[in-house]
Scaffold this active site. Sequence first.
Site, PDB file in Angstrom:
ATOM      1  N   ARG A  47       0.841  -1.201   0.000  1.00  0.00           N
ATOM      2  CA  ARG A  47       0.000   0.000   0.000  1.00  0.00           C
ATOM      3  C   ARG A  47       0.875   1.249   0.000  1.00  0.00           C
ATOM      4  NH1 ARG A  47      -1.241   1.876   4.535  1.00  0.00           N
ATOM      5  NH2 ARG A  47      -1.823  -0.077   5.533  1.00  0.00           N
ATOM      6  N   TYR A  99     -17.905  16.092 -14.257  1.00  0.00           N
ATOM      7  CA  TYR A  99     -18.332  14.697 -14.271  1.00  0.00           C
ATOM      8  C   TYR A  99     -19.365  14.450 -13.162  1.00  0.00           C
ATOM      9  CZ  TYR A  99     -17.891   9.620 -14.002  1.00  0.00           C
ATOM     10  OH  TYR A  99     -18.150   8.287 -13.974  1.00  0.00           O
ATOM     11  N   ASP A 178      -9.037  18.375 -13.956  1.00  0.00           N
ATOM     12  CA  ASP A 178      -9.324  17.007 -14.399  1.00  0.00           C
ATOM     13  C   ASP A 178      -9.017  16.971 -15.892  1.00  0.00           C
ATOM     14  OD1 ASP A 178     -10.535  14.729 -15.473  1.00  0.00           O
ATOM     15  OD2 ASP A 178     -12.117  14.690 -13.956  1.00  0.00           O
ATOM     16  N   LYS A 203     -10.198   5.973 -18.939  1.00  0.00           N
ATOM     17  CA  LYS A 203     -10.617   6.452 -20.251  1.00  0.00           C
ATOM     18  C   LYS A 203      -9.444   6.392 -21.244  1.00  0.00           C
ATOM     19  CE  LYS A 203     -14.261   7.165 -17.741  1.00  0.00           C
ATOM     20  NZ  LYS A 203     -14.539   8.429 -17.111  1.00  0.00           N
TER      21      LYS A 203
END
Length: 409
Positions: A47, A99, A178, A203
């Site tokens: 992690r 979004y 973004d 994407k």
Amino acid sequence: MTRFNTQLVHGLPVGDNATGAVNPPIYNSTTYAFEKVDSMPRYDYARSGNPTRDFLERQIAQLEHGKRGFAFASGLAAIHAVLSIFKPGDRIVVGKNVYGGTYSMFHEYFADRGLSIASVDTQDFDALERAVAGDREHGVAPAQAVYFEGITNPLLDVNDVRGIANIAHRHGAIAIVDNTFVTPYLQRPLDLGADIVIHSATKYLAGHSDVNAGLVVTLSDSLGEKIYFAQNRFGGVLAPLECDAVRRGIQTLALRMDRQQANAKAVAQYLLAHPLVKTVYYPGLPAQEDELRAKGFKGAGGVLAFEVVPGVDPADVLDNLHVFRLAVSLGAVESLAELPCRMTHFELPREERLKVGITDELVRLSVGIEDAADLIEDLGQAFDIAYEQYIKRHADTDVFSALTAGVLA
Ligand SMILES: *Cc1c(COP(=O)(O)O)cnc(C)c1O
């Protein structure tokens, strides 16, 4: 220094590979042996750090011209980590067209936890300046951040990163972009004054509709430390196999984007000339190309939107496509079509939707790398069917009105 397309392919080796393997290894180990109790190994627990993730994080930082990169399990996990660096009472100015999941996270989660969220049209610099400056007389402090998307979804407004970042900085706020719809191939927001760049790598970067991933790049080490804390403490890290899928996607980003843009342009030109199409939204068309370049974009990407003329049911077009798949998401090799009011933007109340211009007739296309002629033929035959349906409905209406007028009685 190598150039962008070379960087896409090679990235920055992390120096972990003694085998000569051409591709970076995928490390699935969650834990790493210490040589001695007081040694400080570079990796101890996955992690906190993983060489496969490191490769991707260094690669995206290099491509976006930033200091530090971070990989998350999704775009929204990345956005959550970025927003978590703010404290109760902080004001965040948000572009009015973001979004849907971002909108919901800001308004339905962070707003309930002390962040003050102000939506503003980032194209309107006067309104933006007022929102960022706050209103000291009435106890409204200046904003801590301006958050927006480079090219907005689904209407493809082109934001001026340089101008927006200037306004943010004038009032001590940072600019968060973004960059999902744009990618560093078409624009690097950090070069234009932004402080943090976010991607839904699901994407364009991964590019094959087969991995959920999010990336963050910071301009400074100090912001990087805050994002690292959020990544390590909330733990929304991207798994090693997924890191490798994104890395592989990134290798072909330029090739895919070139084709997607060429196809999008061809489809947009076709739509412009089609009698059933009322409006086309694609900033890559000649009419808007100068504006695009002036704002620092190399291209407009592969997403476009259009409205059908009144009376035509956009569902009749969408339900009859065969090459385009009827699906949400975007940026992959295959072409997708969707109806924002029913699919990607159904969470927005209809009134809010109409206010930002997302009408019931609006169709969004994510154009892939297929043959443009097949995409255009596919749209053409779907428009033909939609027109037949339109005629049928009108014929019915005429019979109905004739009946009620007593003409046929
Ligand atoms: C898809 C998307 C997101 C969310 O990313 P996920 O990977 O789905 O969590 C955020 N911003 C934009 C612009 C997107 O298109």
